[in-house]
Design an enzyme around this catalytic site. Sequence first.
Site, PDB file in Angstrom:
ATOM      1  N   GLU A  52       0.729  -1.097  -0.155  1.00  0.00           N
ATOM      2  CA  GLU A  52      -0.112  -0.004  -0.033  1.00  0.00           C
ATOM      3  C   GLU A  52       0.897   1.306  -0.033  1.00  0.00           C
ATOM      4  O   GLU A  52       0.115   2.247  -0.032  1.00  0.00           O
ATOM      5  CB  GLU A  52      -0.939  -0.017   1.209  1.00  0.00           C
ATOM      6  CG  GLU A  52      -1.951  -1.025   1.090  1.00  0.00           C
ATOM      7  CD  GLU A  52      -2.759  -1.649   2.415  1.00  0.00           C
ATOM      8  OE1 GLU A  52      -2.213  -1.281   3.550  1.00  0.00           O
ATOM      9  OE2 GLU A  52      -3.890  -1.868   2.286  1.00  0.00           O
TER      10      GLU A  52
ATOM     11  N   GLN B 223       4.623  -4.812   2.382  1.00  0.00           N
ATOM     12  CA  GLN B 223       4.215  -6.337   2.472  1.00  0.00           C
ATOM     13  C   GLN B 223       4.328  -6.952   1.053  1.00  0.00           C
ATOM     14  O   GLN B 223       4.441  -6.212   0.178  1.00  0.00           O
ATOM     15  CB  GLN B 223       2.876  -6.117   3.131  1.00  0.00           C
ATOM     16  CG  GLN B 223       1.783  -5.571   2.141  1.00  0.00           C
ATOM     17  CD  GLN B 223       0.371  -5.547   2.984  1.00  0.00           C
ATOM     18  OE1 GLN B 223       0.340  -4.262   3.623  1.00  0.00           O
ATOM     19  NE2 GLN B 223      -0.372  -6.435   2.850  1.00  0.00           N
TER      20      GLN B 223
HETATM   21  O1  IFM Z   1      -5.647  -5.616   5.250  1.00  0.00           O
HETATM   22  C1  IFM Z   1      -4.680  -4.759   5.885  1.00  0.00           C
HETATM   23  C2  IFM Z   1      -3.669  -4.274   4.882  1.00  0.00           C
HETATM   24  O2  IFM Z   1      -3.194  -5.363   3.946  1.00  0.00           O
HETATM   25  C3  IFM Z   1      -2.532  -3.639   5.465  1.00  0.00           C
HETATM   26  N1  IFM Z   1      -2.830  -2.556   6.130  1.00  0.00           N
HETATM   27  C4  IFM Z   1      -3.905  -2.928   7.272  1.00  0.00           C
HETATM   28  C5  IFM Z   1      -5.079  -3.791   6.907  1.00  0.00           C
HETATM   29  C6  IFM Z   1      -5.689  -4.166   8.187  1.00  0.00           C
HETATM   30  O3  IFM Z   1      -5.049  -5.416   8.659  1.00  0.00           O
END
Ligand code: IFM
Length: 730
Positions: free
Chosen positions: A479, A592
């Site tokens: 993200e 991630q």
């Molecule tokens: O869904 C996740 C996302 O992949 C990363 N930020 C936090 C969200 C909730 O755990």
Amino acid sequence: MSLWQICEDAFDPKKLNTQETVFTIGNGYFGTRGAFEEGYSGSEPATLIEGVFDNIPIGKEELANAPDWLSIKLFVNGERFRLDRGKILAYERILDMQTGVLSRTVSWESPTGIALRLKIERFASLADQHVGMIRYAVTSEGQDADLELWATLNTAVGNYEVLHFEPVDQSHMDDTLHWLQTETRHSKVQLVQTMSFVTQRQDFHKAILDSDIAPSFHLKGRLAAGDTLTTEKLVVMYTSRDGVEPRATAIERHLALLNEAAPEGSGSLYDRLLARSAEAWQDYWRASDIIIEGDDEAQCAVRYSIYQLRISAPVGDKRYSIAAKGLTGFGYHGHIFHDTEIFMLPFFIYTHPQVARDLLLYRYNLLPGARAKAASNGYEGAQYPWESTLDGDEATPEAIIHPESGEIIPVLNGHIELHITSSIAYAFWRYWHVTGDDEFMRDYGAEVLLSTAAFWASRAEQHPEHNDYEINGVIGPDEWHEHVNNNAFTNSMARWNIQAGLDALAWIKQTAPRKGQELTQRLRLDEQHLQHWQDVVARMRIPQDTETGLLEQFDGFFKLEPLDQSKYKDRTTSYQAILGMQGVQGHQIIKQADVLMLLTVLNSHFDLATKRTNWDYYYPITDHNYGSSLTPALHTILACEVGDIEAAYQLFMKGALVDLQNLRGNSPEGIHDACAGAVWQAVVFGFAGLRLDEDGPSTHPSWPDNWTRLAFNFFHAGKPISIDLHRPVS
Ligand code: IFM
């Protein structure tokens, strides 16, 4: 060290909120954080009930913190028992995961020198999900003392400073039980909690205190040196979402429990209700336990993840699913993300398929919301919201305060983080693949696969010059990079989803022609559409070097500046916090697993050489410490495949200990439930190397140092299978 217990051997006020999360008890209907009965300033007691939301100005709605049922205040010779006063002579708190009991043993000397021993235990019944119970025992260790106890239902609790429940009505029945009726301010969910507080000691005087905000029982008496006062607080909770009249049902249930005949030798009510709950936990563990021999820390932490998955999962309710933080804290407001389908669901599919089915039905039932979202964006089919609650509308806030930098930042995920839609489709397919539940695929799964496929086929844009289909302007799983074109994960999963839709249609036309026809007509799947789907599958842009197999995370990722991570060796925050929102977007550093998540999810679609090439590229440029908590443990699967067992183990432990050691500093906001799911997957698909193909299940173990045995159970096509792996002696 018991391999079933999480232990705390000191009271540390600085860790109050973290440990409240860690010591949450629950049963999937409600979760109660591990706050202390006596209350402390800064404490965040919370009981969250599945699906009980109330409105909030930003982010639509949140799980509403119910009146606190834990509160018991003890006074000895007029002095209040508190661990931050007087002297703690001995202290131990234990969560017994085998039975779901949280207990605390404390020897304490009051400021005026009265020595007491307290043994306090509580559980949320797994056998009757409306029941919570506390046993509170006080022994006077040195001298006679006057004791007073107040057992209360306390409405003065909120989600941080927001109070969602307001009192509606309250009363009592003789001195047997209190009932308290409250209601959420906006969503108008009614909650009734009943409370009894009993002791076998006749010499203690009991009084009732009616109050709309804190109905209480008061017990008063004199405790001789060496004597013990044991009390039991029983609480029953029903809401207007339960399909019953909550007040009558809660009172009736409570009285039935108080009045039930006790077989000889079955102990007190607490003992009997605990025995039933413990039996339900035993059934759970029989299906879900993982045995690791040779590594006690890993064994215990894996069980903790499996414990968390159970207390977070609503059982038998298809209107709600598992939130990112389960029922353990206020983080992410009780909203549901891809965390459930990609990270947690595999555990349920393999070990509790009926629960998995209900979690999928939650998504099936919200197809109307997903269709509306697609239509409002000008697309066909169904586009699932990035954050989901009860009605299937988008629940992602438009802006948040950045948890590290404190800036107000716009949140684009609800608009452009699209891959949730294929993750949900994939979850339906995976459930089918593992369980062989054709009926479910026919009645529900096919419609989801087709509706999501239709979304992707309309979302992909044909690029006249490139002669391909592209999906532009998205956020992928990483993200930190926003507005990217042709994210490898998004495009590959979209392509997979469309193909799965085509396959499901062919299957259903063959096996259930009437249903096939009904879906074809209702979803308007004419030949022209289906040909277009095939064309999109054939020409979807996937940025990948055909010679090396290296996938580019999105168009232009390789042109971004590499980040010299050696400059930030001592950092304690994420690269996004260090470089800023813009800075991080300009670098090849990721939050991630993105490409690596693709290789993990569509594992059988990629050969080992491709996995190695991409592992070597992306593993070092991922922020495994302060990026997303979701993926370190998930990386374990690929790490095992490429043979990097040391990395596999390190990543696995980062996941397994994330909350037990508050590795990311945000455990006070709740458990990282996706991480708990990833930990299970890391062991089963990573270290054990379980795969299902046409020949059935097979394992390919990788052994971390010291591990000598790995055993677990699962279901395949409805048949129970036990795996018991022993490390070969070298
Ligand atoms: O869904 C996740 C996302 O992949 C990363 N930020 C936090 C969200 C909730 O755990």
